[in-house]
Design a protein around this motif. Structure first.
Motif, PDB file in Angstrom:
ATOM      1  N   ALA A   2      17.247  78.481  55.206  1.00 22.13           N
ATOM      2  CA  ALA A   2      17.157  79.880  54.785  1.00 22.13           C
ATOM      3  C   ALA A   2      18.086  80.764  55.617  1.00 22.13           C
ATOM      4  O   ALA A   2      18.706  81.696  55.092  1.00 22.13           O
ATOM      5  CB  ALA A   2      15.712  80.356  54.908  1.00 22.13           C
ATOM      6  N   VAL A   3      18.200  80.462  56.919  1.00 20.71           N
ATOM      7  CA  VAL A   3      19.100  81.241  57.775  1.00 20.71           C
ATOM      8  C   VAL A   3      20.555  80.937  57.437  1.00 20.71           C
ATOM      9  O   VAL A   3      21.398  81.845  57.362  1.00 20.71           O
ATOM     10  CB  VAL A   3      18.805  80.945  59.256  1.00 20.71           C
ATOM     11  CG1 VAL A   3      19.808  81.659  60.157  1.00 20.71           C
ATOM     12  CG2 VAL A   3      17.391  81.379  59.605  1.00 20.71           C
ATOM     13  N   ASP A   4      20.882  79.669  57.225  1.00 16.66           N
ATOM     14  CA  ASP A   4      22.267  79.319  56.873  1.00 16.66           C
ATOM     15  C   ASP A   4      22.677  79.935  55.547  1.00 16.66           C
ATOM     16  O   ASP A   4      23.849  80.312  55.355  1.00 16.66           O
ATOM     17  CB  ASP A   4      22.412  77.801  56.792  1.00 16.66           C
ATOM     18  CG  ASP A   4      22.239  77.131  58.150  1.00 16.66           C
ATOM     19  OD1 ASP A   4      22.369  77.837  59.174  1.00 16.66           O
ATOM     20  OD2 ASP A   4      21.963  75.916  58.184  1.00 16.66           O
ATOM     21  N   GLY A  34      27.887  92.359  58.664  1.00 13.01           N
ATOM     22  CA  GLY A  34      27.690  91.080  59.326  1.00 13.01           C
ATOM     23  C   GLY A  34      26.361  90.420  59.042  1.00 13.01           C
ATOM     24  O   GLY A  34      26.076  89.364  59.608  1.00 13.01           O
ATOM     25  N   GLY A  35      25.489  91.016  58.203  1.00  9.33           N
ATOM     26  CA  GLY A  35      24.249  90.364  57.849  1.00  9.33           C
ATOM     27  C   GLY A  35      23.027  91.108  58.334  1.00  9.33           C
ATOM     28  O   GLY A  35      23.070  92.322  58.594  1.00  9.33           O
ATOM     29  N   LEU A  36      21.917  90.404  58.526  1.00  4.56           N
ATOM     30  CA  LEU A  36      20.616  90.994  58.818  1.00  4.56           C
ATOM     31  C   LEU A  36      20.326  91.135  60.301  1.00  4.56           C
ATOM     32  O   LEU A  36      19.274  91.658  60.676  1.00  4.56           O
ATOM     33  CB  LEU A  36      19.506  90.166  58.168  1.00  4.56           C
ATOM     34  CG  LEU A  36      19.510  90.124  56.633  1.00  4.56           C
ATOM     35  CD1 LEU A  36      18.407  89.222  56.129  1.00  4.56           C
ATOM     36  CD2 LEU A  36      19.360  91.527  56.053  1.00  4.56           C
ATOM     37  N   GLY A  37      21.183  90.647  61.169  1.00 10.19           N
ATOM     38  CA  GLY A  37      20.949  90.787  62.598  1.00 10.19           C
ATOM     39  C   GLY A  37      19.714  90.025  63.047  1.00 10.19           C
ATOM     40  O   GLY A  37      19.489  88.874  62.674  1.00 10.19           O
ATOM     41  N   VAL A  38      18.860  90.686  63.843  1.00  3.48           N
ATOM     42  CA  VAL A  38      17.661  90.014  64.360  1.00  3.48           C
ATOM     43  C   VAL A  38      16.662  89.696  63.259  1.00  3.48           C
ATOM     44  O   VAL A  38      15.791  88.847  63.437  1.00  3.48           O
ATOM     45  CB  VAL A  38      16.982  90.870  65.446  1.00  3.48           C
ATOM     46  CG1 VAL A  38      17.895  91.051  66.639  1.00  3.48           C
ATOM     47  CG2 VAL A  38      16.554  92.217  64.889  1.00  3.48           C
ATOM     48  N   GLU A  88      17.215  88.045  60.791  1.00  6.57           N
ATOM     49  CA  GLU A  88      17.408  86.666  60.336  1.00  6.57           C
ATOM     50  C   GLU A  88      16.233  85.788  60.750  1.00  6.57           C
ATOM     51  O   GLU A  88      15.886  84.830  60.058  1.00  6.57           O
ATOM     52  CB  GLU A  88      18.722  86.106  60.898  1.00  6.57           C
ATOM     53  CG  GLU A  88      19.976  86.698  60.278  1.00  6.57           C
ATOM     54  CD  GLU A  88      21.234  86.028  60.814  1.00  6.57           C
ATOM     55  OE1 GLU A  88      21.102  85.194  61.741  1.00  6.57           O
ATOM     56  OE2 GLU A  88      22.330  86.331  60.307  1.00  6.57           O
ATOM     57  N   ARG A  89      15.632  86.113  61.900  1.00  7.41           N
ATOM     58  CA  ARG A  89      14.490  85.325  62.349  1.00  7.41           C
ATOM     59  C   ARG A  89      13.313  85.467  61.393  1.00  7.41           C
ATOM     60  O   ARG A  89      12.513  84.530  61.235  1.00  7.41           O
ATOM     61  CB  ARG A  89      14.076  85.747  63.764  1.00  7.41           C
ATOM     62  CG  ARG A  89      15.128  85.469  64.818  1.00  7.41           C
ATOM     63  CD  ARG A  89      14.493  85.384  66.198  1.00  7.41           C
ATOM     64  NE  ARG A  89      13.840  86.616  66.574  1.00  7.41           N
ATOM     65  CZ  ARG A  89      14.428  87.618  67.234  1.00  7.41           C
ATOM     66  NH1 ARG A  89      15.697  87.521  67.592  1.00  7.41           N
ATOM     67  NH2 ARG A  89      13.759  88.705  67.567  1.00  7.41           N
ATOM     68  N   LEU A 117      16.130  91.247  50.337  1.00  2.00           N
ATOM     69  CA  LEU A 117      17.588  91.117  50.307  1.00  2.00           C
ATOM     70  C   LEU A 117      18.008  89.654  50.330  1.00  2.00           C
ATOM     71  O   LEU A 117      18.899  89.229  49.591  1.00  2.00           O
ATOM     72  CB  LEU A 117      18.199  91.853  51.501  1.00  2.00           C
ATOM     73  CG  LEU A 117      18.161  93.383  51.457  1.00  2.00           C
ATOM     74  CD1 LEU A 117      18.667  93.959  52.768  1.00  2.00           C
ATOM     75  CD2 LEU A 117      18.995  93.901  50.294  1.00  2.00           C
ATOM     76  N   ALA A 118      17.380  88.874  51.196  1.00  2.82           N
ATOM     77  CA  ALA A 118      17.750  87.465  51.297  1.00  2.82           C
ATOM     78  C   ALA A 118      17.492  86.718  50.001  1.00  2.82           C
ATOM     79  O   ALA A 118      18.232  85.791  49.647  1.00  2.82           O
ATOM     80  CB  ALA A 118      16.981  86.808  52.443  1.00  2.82           C
TER      81      ALA A 118
END
Length: 642
Positions: free
Chosen positions: A275-277, A287-291, A293-294, A573-574
């Motif tokens: 899911a993170v990749d 650059g994405g979701l930052g922290v 992502e966890r 969003l993801a």
């Protein structure tokens, strides 16, 4: 225990109507119950009456305590008035109490005043109180003076107590009919997790409203613990099912067996990293979701999918349990009870945040904890009961379709109890993990802080030679709320249900649960440490990295609910964003979604075919000679080639 938000309940019913069984079922899930028996022993020769009393005693669980008031009818009001806010009382029944009241041994007596004293005690009761009484208003008028005196006195008692109680239920042929309030309480619909104003399926929202209702009507769905069904006898082949993916624990006659070294499920090791990749492939501008992502990785692992969905059904479990002694130094008496009652009525910060998130709210009463500096906070039996109670709460949530639990707590002395648990499990110094005491006027009470530190220090000294296993720590130091929270974490782990921790009680339960099932911490997420040193230390030991640093101080659970919309947004969003165009395999001719090649402005074909490249041809020689060149003739020896 509270019945649909009501603290005191009167159960009416005729003879053999099932009123006593119904009342007992209402408190069956409470960690501890004090059974107040009012009936006299009766004639020793009356075997039928003795059989009835024996049947009542046999139905009571071993964790209940029994108190007799038959010797003095006035004592019943004193017992009710002296019960604490964390106690559960079952009085069975007022018919026996009136019988003793009318006994010639207690005459002359002012029966009316005694009944009024009982009603006043019920009205002011801080405990959870269920009273059972016979309904004699539907029967014939007795033909004897003594019978008429009994029905008159019991009728007056029933009216006075019913007026003092929050709720009244009439049991007829085993079926409850609620008389006060009329009908069940209104259920507030959950707010859709993703639908908002202007979205498909979202209702129109009027100005000045919150989630479609007026501010004073925006309340969460307040729940109460349901009565668990009795466990069915295990079949002869049940042993083979213990290794099933559900990881069901063995059952015995007394319920769940919670013991160290349990094998519970782990989150998916592959789905979380996937899911993170996957986030690196999304079509985002930055650059994405930052922290956050966890959060996606946590949700992917706990849901078992690389594309986790935002949590829809969320339940807040508010544990209410006070700690006696120096642990509660500086706490305002009765404040935690007021907060719990406030949450039951859908008011306060926690209830408002729950309503905003469409989450249901369940107030859970934990057993009161004794002063840890003087002796154990709980008995071993209370620890076992509290662990099973928390486990069943998690099972009930999973069975109801809940996708995420939020663990909250309110109680005097919870910070000191958590500090004692951390000192015993992580070797921390109590002053380093015990936060300062803030008064209701916004000032720091350092004297109360020192009393709390001394209480934890004395408790650790008292237990310095005691074993440090999980149940011993709960009994000696943790107390009721930490024990219920520990059982809840274990039950949630067994049902693959993620939990948001927020506050000292939750992280202390996480520390204790390591010795019972190390998998539990992997199902927990810590949104914020709240600036509390105990939470910071426990988070470091448990490997839980806080996501934000809001420093909200609205009570346990409020920070988790405040950050929940942010966590849901990251998951939305993801799950909803498409892949970047450069990573699509020729989709739409290499163009972005919805882009079409424009038509040419001038006349001509709609499409331009590319011209074929000419085949290569040998150029003609510029001078005379053959058009083709053959192989060179061999040069004979002694002759120079021209």
């Amino acid at each position: 225990m509270s019945v649909d938000g009501w603290n005191t309940l009167l159960v009416l019913g005729g003879i053999r109507s099932g009123k006593s069984e119904f009342a007992e079922s209402l408190v069956a899930d409470a960690p501890t119950v004090r059974y107040v028996a009012t009936a006299p022993e009766g004639d020793p020769e009356d075997t039928e009456w003795a059989t009835r009393l024996a049947a009542h005693r046999a139905r009571r669980p071993g964790s209940w305590t029994t108190e007799e008031t038959a010797a003095d009818p006035r004592r019943l009001a004193d017992v009710i008035a002296g019960a604490g806010p964390n106690e559960t009382l079952l009085v069975d029944d007022l018919g026996g109490w009136v019988t003793v009241l009318l006994d010639p041994a207690h005459q002359p007596a002012d029966d009316t005043a005694t009944i009024a004293e009982l009603a006043d005690a019920v009205r002011a009761s801080a405990a959870r109180l269920v009273l059972v009484t016979p309904e004699v208003g539907l029967s014939l008028v007795p033909t004897t003076p003594l019978g008429r005196a009994f029905t008159d006195a019991l009728g007056a008692t029933n009216r006075a107590v019913a007026d003092a109680c929050d709720a009244v239920v009439l049991v007829v042929a085993g079926q409850p009919a609620w008389l006060k309030p009329a009908g069940p309480p209104p259920q507030h619909p959950a707010v859709p997790a993703q639908a908002g104003p202007g979205q498909a399926g979202a209702p129109a929202v009027a100005p000045g409203t919150v989630n479609g209702t007026a501010p004073e009507e925006s309340l969460p769905e307040v729940l109460t613990p349901a009565v668990p069904a009795a466990p069915a006898p295990a079949p002869a082949t049940a042993g083979a099912d213990w290794a099933a993916p559900t990881m069901a624990l063995p059952m015995i006659a007394t319920g769940l067996v919670i013991q160290p070294g349990m094998e519970l499920p782990m989150p998916d090791d592959y789905a979380g990293p996937q899911a993170v990749d996957r986030l690196a492939t999304l079509d985002v501008a930055g650059g994405g979701l930052g922290v956050l992502e966890r959060v996606v990785g946590f949700a992917g692992a706990t849901q078992g999918t690389p594309t986790p969905a935002p949590w829809g059904s969320v339940r807040v479990l508010l544990l209410h349990g006070d700690h006696a002694g120096g642990a509660s130094a500086g706490a305002v008496p009765g404040e935690s009870l007021r907060r719990a009652r406030q949450a039951r009525t859908g008011k306060g910060a926690l209830a408002r945040l729950a309503a905003e998130n469409g989450a249901s709210l369940q107030v859970v009463e934990a057993p009161a904890s004794a002063a840890i500096e003087d002796g154990p906070a709980l008995t071993a039996e209370q620890v076992e009961s509290a662990l099973r109670y928390g486990w069943r709460l998690a099972e009930q949530a999973a069975d109801a379709g809940v996708q995420l639990l939020v663990l909250a707590a309110c109680g005097a002395g919870t910070e000191a109890a958590a500090a004692a648990v951390l000192a015993a499990t992580a070797g921390a110094e109590p002053p380093a993990v015990l936060g300062r005491v803030l008064t209701e006027h916004g000032q720091y009470d350092d004297a109360a802080w020192m009393v709390r530190c001394a209480a934890v220090r004395d408790a650790l000294h008292r237990t310095r030679r005691s074993p440090r296993d999980a149940k011993d720590i709960l009994a000696e130091l943790g107390g009721g709320d930490v024990a219920v929270a520990t059982g809840l974490l274990l039950g949630a782990t067994a049902r693959r249900l993620p939990v948001l921790l927020d506050g000292p009680v939750g992280v202390a339960a996480g520390m204790v649960s390591r010795d019972l099932a190390g998998q539990a911490r992997h199902w927990c997420l810590l949104p914020d440490h709240g600036g509390q040193p105990a939470v910071r230390l426990a988070a470091d030991v448990l490997g839980l990295t806080p996501l934000v640093d809001l420093r909200l101080d609205l009570g346990e659970g409020a920070t988790a609910l405040a950050t929940l919309p942010l966590l849901r947004s990251a998951l939305a969003l993801a799950a909803g964003l498409p892949a970047h165009p450069s990573l699509r395999d020729g989709e739409d001719g290499g163009n972005d979604e919805g882009f079409a090649e424009p038509e040419p402005a001038g006349p001509g074909p709609a499409t331009v075919e590319p011209e074929p490249e000419p085949e290569f041809a040998e150029p003609e020689p510029a001078g005379p000679g053959p058009t083709t060149t053959g192989p060179d003739e061999p040069v004979s020896p002694g002759r120079r080639a021209d």
